[in-house]
Design an enzyme around this catalytic site. Structure first.
Site, PDB file in Angstrom:
ATOM      1  N   GLU A 222       0.782  -1.242  -0.047  1.00  0.00           N
ATOM      2  CA  GLU A 222       0.086  -0.081  -0.127  1.00  0.00           C
ATOM      3  C   GLU A 222       0.863   1.228  -0.142  1.00  0.00           C
ATOM      4  O   GLU A 222       1.620   1.656   1.013  1.00  0.00           O
ATOM      5  CB  GLU A 222      -0.927  -0.087   1.085  1.00  0.00           C
ATOM      6  N   CYS A 256      -2.294   9.182   2.807  1.00  0.00           N
ATOM      7  CA  CYS A 256      -1.831   8.579   1.555  1.00  0.00           C
ATOM      8  C   CYS A 256      -2.968   8.785   0.325  1.00  0.00           C
ATOM      9  O   CYS A 256      -2.390   8.764  -0.731  1.00  0.00           O
ATOM     10  CB  CYS A 256      -1.422   6.945   1.708  1.00  0.00           C
TER      11      CYS A 256
END
Length: 516
Positions: A222, A256
């Site tokens: 990720e 993010c």
């Protein structure tokens, strides 16, 4: 002598190697496989989150200057939801999954059986030190795995709290916490795992993947990236900028999936800046530095990195900073180009560049010339425009007319594509990612005549039969529906006949009475 040799071997093993060996030994006992055990551990994890909420908030405040309610909203609340969903659904997720059959397998048992992978390594990130570390753990526990948990050393207070308290709630042999920095992480990556789950940046992601290749270990990465945000000039700029301001400056921009930069036409750039200015004042007051719900950059190294990215660009609003407090004000940059310093890497801070384009075509081209982002954001009333962005770009996710909130939908997979990551998790997707979906077919030792078509000698006639039986799919659900429909039809026909007979009987009785 044997005892002496064993002691010598143990002394040569690193702490990390000993932890992994102990965890694998615990997993091989089979204790994680019963669903009751998994649910019990998930309940313990939920109890940890709820009972230690204040301790968690204090640790996050020390790491990122986040408020108590901010930590609950962006860290523990989502975790509670994920855990409760897993507790409720794990029986369904772990159940054998029937598949379509061919005529050759019509009388066989054919299904997919989810099984634990084994020992999983979870390497967490510092920006949301609890959510991004423990959410994968929920999937790992639900899928019946053991897991070694490595929180980020950058969020040191959260890491220490996790090391001290998590073993008080979870099985300490099956779910150990390993703290430390680069050296400890490198030592962990030398060990053999059955899956590695890493959240962080692309550079370290490549190192994780390289280390995993030594043992042919599958990975979930990720990674993030520069998520673009296109604003259509005809949309409601007030609402659009309100949602973008929230999504960008939450956690001081250290998210993010935060919008990394804005793409819009030059004619609305000034209006966008002005609307964001109003929203910053509304959300964080005239002085965000003193406002409890505005955070800080995690450390001075990252502070200097973000400040360096601003060099050479025109500050439209904000720009204030204080290195001693790792404070950077909510900042907007205008007239940025694709070659500006701020466009060379993911910002991961409270700096929002605006790049002007001639329209949607140029915006799509700009996005596609770069690495695939974790999210593409688009703000527009025009559904056709939104569909164009969906069909003509590629990203881990797409969100229209809002920011961040797709990550709260447990039915949606969360993950990247290309440079923004591989693999996904959340809800059932996390369970499946950390399971081996084992193919199972159970035949009976009879009906051998049917199998003769596959045995030598191979003839044209046999091939005809093979094609017929092999290429005719049979849906188990459809067969059940057909059987049920047939049963209902038969029962309905029977009831109709009974009704007719009753009517005839009544007719004969009445006729008999009249004649009598």
């Amino acid at each position: 002598m044997d005892s002496y040799c064993s002691s010598s071997i143990l002394l040569k093993m690193s702490r990390e190697q000993l932890v992994v060996e102990r965890t694998r030994k615990a997993f091989l006992t089979g204790s994680t496989k019963p669903l009751k055990f998994r649910i019990q551990q998930l309940q313990c994890l939920l109890r940890f989150i709820t009972e230690r909420r204040k301790d968690i908030a204090d640790a996050v405040h020390k790491d990122l200057y986040k408020s108590e309610h901010g930590t609950e909203l962006f860290e523990t609340l989502g975790l509670e939801g994920d855990i409760q969903l897993a507790i409720e659904k794990v029986w369904e997720w772990a159940a054998p999954r029937p598949v379509e059959k061919t005529l050759l397998t019509i009388s066989d048992e054919v299904y997919i059986r989810p099984e634990p992978l084994g020992v999983v390594l979870i390497i967490g990130a510092w920006n949301y030190p609890w959510a991004v570390t423990l959410k994968p753990l929920v999937g790992a526990i639900a899928a019946g795995n053991a897991a070694v948990i490595k929180p980020s050393e950058i969020s040191s207070h959260s890491a220490k709290l996790m090391e001290d308290l998590l073993p008080l709630y979870l099985d300490k042999d099956l779910y150990p916490v390993v703290t430390g920095g680069v050296t400890e992480t490198q030592e962990l990556l030398k060990q053999r795992f059955d899956h590695i789950f890493y959240t962080g940046n692309c550079t370290v992601g490549k190192l994780v993947m390289q280390a995993a290749a030594q043992h042919l270990t599958p990975v979930s990465l990720e990674l993030g990236g520069k998520s673009p945000c296109f604003i259509d000039k005809n949309c409601d700029l007030n609402v659009a900028c309100r949602r973008i301001t929230w999504g960008k400056f939450v956690n001081c921009g250290q998210t993010c999936i935060a919008p990394d930069y804005i793409l819009c036409e030059a004619s609305i750039q000034s209006r966008v800046v002005e609307e964001i200015r109003k929203c910053i004042k509304e959300f964080y007051t005239e002085d965000p530095k003193t406002f409890k719900d505005y955070g800080r950059i995690v450390n001075q190294r990252h502070f200097r990195r973000v400040v360096a990215l601003m060099e050479g660009s025109t500050v439209a609003l904000g720009g204030d900073r204080d290195e001693s407090q790792c404070y950077i004000a909510p900042t907007v940059l205008k007239d940025v180009t694709g070659t500006s310093t701020v466009m060379t890497e993911e910002i991961f801070g409270p700096v929002l560049p605006i790049i002007t384009v001639s329209g949607l075509d140029e915006a799509i081209g700009f996005i596609n010339e770069r690495e695939k982002p974790l999210v593409v954001y688009v703000f527009s009333h025009d559904k056709k425009l939104i569909r164009r962005v969906i069909t003509e770009t590629s990203s881990g996710a797409l969100l229209a007319n809002d920011c961040l909130v797709h990550a709260t939908v447990s039915a949606l997979p969360f993950g990247g594509v290309g440079n923004s990551g591989m693999g996904c998790y959340q809800g059932r997707h996390g369970f499946d990612r950390l399971s081996h979906l084992r193919s199972c077919l159970i035949k009976k030792l009879n009906m051998e005549a049917v199998n003769s078509m596959r045995y030598p000698p191979h003839t044209a006639k046999k091939m005809g039969w093979v094609r017929f039986f092999l290429f005719n799919q049979v849906s188990v659900c459809r067969l059940r529906r057909m059987a049920l429909l047939t049963l209902v039809t038969v029962v309905a026909g029977f009831l109709v006949q009974v009704k007719k007979r009753k009517q005839m009987l009544h007719y004969h009785i009445i006729t008999h009475i009249i004649n009598y």
